[in-house]
Every structure is written in C-alpha cells, then in structure tokens.
Design an enzyme around this catalytic site. Structure first.
Site, PDB file in Angstrom:
ATOM      1  N   GLY A  61       0.723  -1.280  -0.021  1.00  0.00           N
ATOM      2  CA  GLY A  61       0.048   0.052  -0.011  1.00  0.00           C
ATOM      3  C   GLY A  61       0.895   1.168   0.213  1.00  0.00           C
ATOM      4  N   GLN A  75       2.643  10.016   1.106  1.00  0.00           N
ATOM      5  CA  GLN A  75       4.027   9.343   1.215  1.00  0.00           C
ATOM      6  C   GLN A  75       5.146   9.762   0.068  1.00  0.00           C
ATOM      7  OE1 GLN A  75       2.115   5.308   2.241  1.00  0.00           O
ATOM      8  NE2 GLN A  75       4.238   5.399   3.175  1.00  0.00           N
ATOM      9  N   LEU A  94       6.281   1.861   4.621  1.00  0.00           N
ATOM     10  CA  LEU A  94       7.284   2.204   3.544  1.00  0.00           C
ATOM     11  C   LEU A  94       8.158   3.663   3.992  1.00  0.00           C
ATOM     12  CD1 LEU A  94       6.059   1.435   0.045  1.00  0.00           C
ATOM     13  CD2 LEU A  94       7.455  -0.008   1.712  1.00  0.00           C
ATOM     14  N   HIS A 114      -4.475   1.599   7.475  1.00  0.00           N
ATOM     15  CA  HIS A 114      -3.330   2.136   7.493  1.00  0.00           C
ATOM     16  C   HIS A 114      -2.964   3.037   6.589  1.00  0.00           C
ATOM     17  CE1 HIS A 114       1.261   1.408   8.228  1.00  0.00           C
ATOM     18  NE2 HIS A 114       1.062   2.116   6.631  1.00  0.00           N
ATOM     19  N   GLU A 115      -3.661   2.895   5.049  1.00  0.00           N
ATOM     20  CA  GLU A 115      -3.477   3.902   4.013  1.00  0.00           C
ATOM     21  C   GLU A 115      -4.341   5.202   4.326  1.00  0.00           C
ATOM     22  OE1 GLU A 115      -0.682   3.721   2.332  1.00  0.00           O
ATOM     23  OE2 GLU A 115      -0.536   1.475   2.972  1.00  0.00           O
ATOM     24  N   HIS A 118      -2.965   7.535   6.805  1.00  0.00           N
ATOM     25  CA  HIS A 118      -1.893   8.327   5.938  1.00  0.00           C
ATOM     26  C   HIS A 118      -2.314   9.688   5.524  1.00  0.00           C
ATOM     27  CE1 HIS A 118       2.025   6.469   6.251  1.00  0.00           C
ATOM     28  NE2 HIS A 118       1.488   5.548   5.752  1.00  0.00           N
TER      29      HIS A 118
END
Length: 177
Positions: free
Chosen positions: A50, A55, A98, A139-140, A143
């Site tokens: 993902g 990011q 990441l 999770h994404e 972000h």
C-alpha cells in the site's frame, strides 16, 4: 515503467507525513491519472502492499493497494476513500510502513471495514474488507489524515521504534546509501 518514473518515498520525520491531505477535486483528474501508475510502480519496487499520496509528497486523498493474492497483481486505486462502517470486533496484526523502513509493531484495528471511494474514472465504489485488506485500507487512510501506524501503539514502543529508525537512517547516510 522505468526506474526514472518511480517516486521518492518520504521518511519519518518529514513533516508532510503529518499533514492532512485534501480531497481530490474535478481539477485534479489529470494529476491523479498520471500519479496512479507511478505510485503503483513505486509501491511494487519498494516492495510494499500500500502507498498513500502523502508518502510521495502529494497531499491528495489517494491511495494504491495491492495485496497480490495468488502472486498476481490486483491493484486498487482509491480516490477520496472513506471508511463508512467498521466492525466492533478488533484484530491485531503486525504492521510496517514504507515511510518507516524495517520497523514493525502489532496494531489493533477494527477487523472489518466498509470503504467507499472513487475509481480513476470517477465512478463510486464500495467494498467490505476484512483481514489484511481491512488493515491495509485503514493504514493507508490514516496516512491521508497525517496519522502513522506508530500512533496506534504505546508511547514507550513508539519512542523505541522511532529511535531505532533514526539510528538506522543515520547509519545509512553515513555509509553513503
């Protein structure tokens, strides 16, 4: 896609990772369509499952996900994703990011979520997800709100993990990587 099309992934403590992304609007269509394949290529190369636009330094509400079930690519591009329902049942799963390379921790989140988003053509999509996909979606989307997975763990564990990351990044810089 060549490596020159890959995008640099921001690392903690970059302040852009803590910024809230803005909704994708009609004027962003070309940007989003150009960004999607590059984000997917960057995610695959990393390798990850993902990647959220913040990011890579773009503060747009957009994420790409691919769990690659059966080792075959099944990319999802989610524009303006939002969780519209979440189960009361919780699940704990080890997460990494990441933007925090080689750092992992157990995070507890709702076991199942219903998510709504637009695809690259602007069509509304909706899906109920559980297991790894539910974790990845949450999770994404975090972000997009400036939240990192380490914000879901105890301060003690978070501080240990962030110190270890800083040490590793400093060593990498010193070693010329």
């Amino acid at each position: 896609m060549s490596d020159t099309d890959l995008l640099p992934i921001l690392l903690v403590p970059d302040a852009r990772l803590r910024a809230k992304a803005r909704p994708v609007g009609a004027g962003d269509t070309d940007t989003v369509r150009a960004l999607a394949p590059r984000m997917l290529a960057t995610m695959y190369k990393a390798p990850g499952i993902g990647l959220a636009a913040p990011q890579i330094g773009s503060l747009l509400r957009m994420v790409v996900i691919d769990l690659q079930p059966d080792e075959k690519p099944e990319p999802m591009v989610m524009v303006n994703p939002e969780i519209v329902a979440a189960s009361t049942e919780m699940a704990t799963r080890e997460e990494g990011c990441l933007s925090l390379p080689n750092q992992y921790a157990d995070v507890t989140r709702p076991a199942q979520v219903k998510v709504r988003w637009q695809d690259l053509e602007g069509a509304k999509q909706e899906r109920t997800a559980e297991g790894l996909l539910a974790t990845c979606i949450q999770h994404e989307i975090d972000h997009l709100n400036g939240v990192l997975f380490v914000d879901h763990i105890s301060a003690l564990k978070r501080n240990m993990l962030l110190r270890r990351l800083a040490k590793e990044l400093k060593a990498r810089t010193r070693d010329g990587e």
